[in-house]
Write an enzyme that holds these catalytic residues in place. Structure first.
Site, PDB file in Angstrom:
ATOM      1  N   SER A 163    -112.474  -4.300  39.436  1.00 14.24           N
ATOM      2  CA  SER A 163    -113.829  -4.972  39.796  1.00 14.24           C
ATOM      3  C   SER A 163    -114.188  -5.880  38.584  1.00 14.24           C
ATOM      4  O   SER A 163    -115.363  -6.597  38.226  1.00 14.24           O
ATOM      5  CB  SER A 163    -114.943  -3.625  39.664  1.00 14.24           C
ATOM      6  OG  SER A 163    -114.985  -3.030  38.320  1.00 14.24           O
ATOM      7  N   ARG A 192    -119.634 -19.161  43.353  1.00 18.81           N
ATOM      8  CA  ARG A 192    -120.614 -18.125  43.464  1.00 18.81           C
ATOM      9  C   ARG A 192    -120.803 -17.373  42.013  1.00 18.81           C
ATOM     10  O   ARG A 192    -119.953 -17.024  41.469  1.00 18.81           O
ATOM     11  CB  ARG A 192    -120.227 -17.025  44.591  1.00 18.81           C
ATOM     12  CG  ARG A 192    -121.348 -16.013  44.758  1.00 18.81           C
ATOM     13  CD  ARG A 192    -121.311 -14.547  44.145  1.00 18.81           C
ATOM     14  NE  ARG A 192    -122.086 -13.764  44.434  1.00 18.81           N
ATOM     15  CZ  ARG A 192    -121.984 -12.353  43.646  1.00 18.81           C
ATOM     16  NH1 ARG A 192    -121.304 -12.346  42.654  1.00 18.81           N
ATOM     17  NH2 ARG A 192    -122.857 -11.587  44.148  1.00 18.81           N
TER      18      ARG A 192
HETATM   19  N1  GLY Z   1    -123.107  -7.072  40.561  1.00 20.19           N
HETATM   20  C1  GLY Z   1    -121.922  -7.983  40.505  1.00 20.19           C
HETATM   21  C2  GLY Z   1    -121.931  -9.272  41.249  1.00 20.19           C
HETATM   22  O1  GLY Z   1    -122.712  -9.431  42.454  1.00 20.19           O
HETATM   23  O2  GLY Z   1    -121.420 -10.045  41.119  1.00 20.19           O
END
Ligand code: GLY
Length: 360
Positions: free
Chosen positions: A90, A240
């Site tokens: 992550s 993004r």
């Molecule tokens: N909370 C992490 C993201 O949406 O990039």
């Protein structure tokens, strides 16, 4: 969860919404209802909290604060451990890539005493974006550097570039790419016009993450600071940017009040100024847990697109919210059960469940 009077809290939160909108004091709305009390809300003293993947962060932060470090350096060194871990998909090295197979990282950091912030977004090839964000905070008059500019800034301070896509993350990305279209970020006509099957988890055997690491720490005297770091939404459209590098969304600190952070669907956190609102709720008298639940409720109430709601009208995604008050009180909440957080309360560290807004 022990000591949670959810019905009372939700009644209070409903009263809170009207009260705040009318410019009244949030505390008076809560006075009429039993408060939501969690063990963490009653804690006082030096403390560090983190997202559920951050137990090593709070251990490191506490060790450094005890040795006299500034909490801002302590939290950044804490999340660096997770960024360096190739098995945490992550964040940092091993983070899941965008739809083109490129790992793009976001991070922010905020120092309570100076109210300064630093952040980087869409940085490629640098495994420790939180450290780069801290340099933006300390060494520039800016707050947010993005993309190639952020990378070149990092290189100028001696950071190395490397391939962040690990074999395991590449394998997951190739599997997603071979099955895409059911589960990408481009909305087709049906997704825009009709209730869609929940998109998140359509292919549960492929890792999918909004995963992130957040860490905050207070010395319970004069300094509370925080950081959030992420590889963002897996398979995202290149470029993004999520909530993590947005000050007030994925992370916020007010040295007079406390700190907050978020993990999960960043778009929902940005659209509701999540971390800023948590800190503001604490300033108005809510406990850390209540403040997180109030923002969770706000996110749920404002999730209006059909494709993002389940058959009961609830968000079909999760968000976890974390709060640390300057005096050491702490709490966390999530939309749906499953969110966890790590805490070091000055005695020991552990991982606890976030209080869910909705029952399973
Ligand atoms: N909370 C992490 C993201 O949406 O990039």
């Amino acid at each position: 969860m022990p000591n949670v009077d959810r019905r009372s809290f939700l009644l209070a939160a409903g009263g809170l919404t009207g009260c705040v909108a009318a410019g009244g004091a949030a505390a008076s709305a809560l006075d009429a209802q039993p408060a939501t009390v969690q063990t963490g809300d009653q804690h006082r003293g030096v403390c560090s909290i983190a997202s559920g993947n951050g137990r090593r962060c709070v251990d490191k932060a506490m060790e450094m604060i005890r040795a006299g470090a500034d909490p801002v350096d302590a939290v950044v060194e804490g999340v660096t451990i997770i960024e360096d871990d190739p098995d945490d998909m992550s964040v940092g090295l091993g983070g899941l890539p965008n739809e083109e197979g490129v790992v793009q990282l976001d991070a922010s950091v905020m120092h309570g005493p100076t109210h300064k912030a630093g952040a980087v977004a869409c940085i490629e090839g640098i495994r420790n974006p939180a450290r780069v964000a801290l340099l933006v905070l300390k060494r520039t008059d800016h707050i947010l550097l993005v993309g190639e500019g952020a990378r070149r800034f990092a290189l100028s301070y001696g950071f190395n570039t490397e391939e962040l896509l690990t074999p395991r993350a590449r394998e997951a990305w190739l599997k997603w790419r071979a099955n895409r279209s059911l589960d990408d970020d481009w909305l087709n006509d049906e997704e825009m016009d009709f209730p869609a099957e929940p998109r998140l988890g359509a292919m549960r055997d492929i890792p999918f993450t909004y995963g992130t690491v957040h860490c905050a720490a207070t010395n319970a005297r004069d300094n509370i600071s925080a950081t959030t770091s992420t590889s963002g939404l897996s398979w995202k459209i290149p470029g993004r940017v999520g909530d993590s590098p947005i000050v007030g969304a994925g992370m916020y600190v007010d040295n007079d009040v406390g700190a907050a952070g978020a993990t999960g669907r960043g778009e929902a956190v940005i659209a509701n100024c999540g971390s800023f609102n948590i800190v503001e709720h604490m300033a108005r008298g809510l406990t850390p847990t209540e403040a997180c639940l109030a923002v969770a409720k706000r996110i749920a109430d404002r999730t209006r697109e059909k494709r993002l709601r389940d058959e009961r009208g609830r968000p079909n995604f999760n968000v976890s919210l974390y709060a640390l008050r300057k005096d050491g009180a702490y709490g966390a909440a999530c939309l749906h059960p499953g969110g966890t957080f790590a805490v070091h309360d000055g005695t020991s560290s552990r991982v606890l469940r976030c209080v869910p807004l909705f029952e399973a």
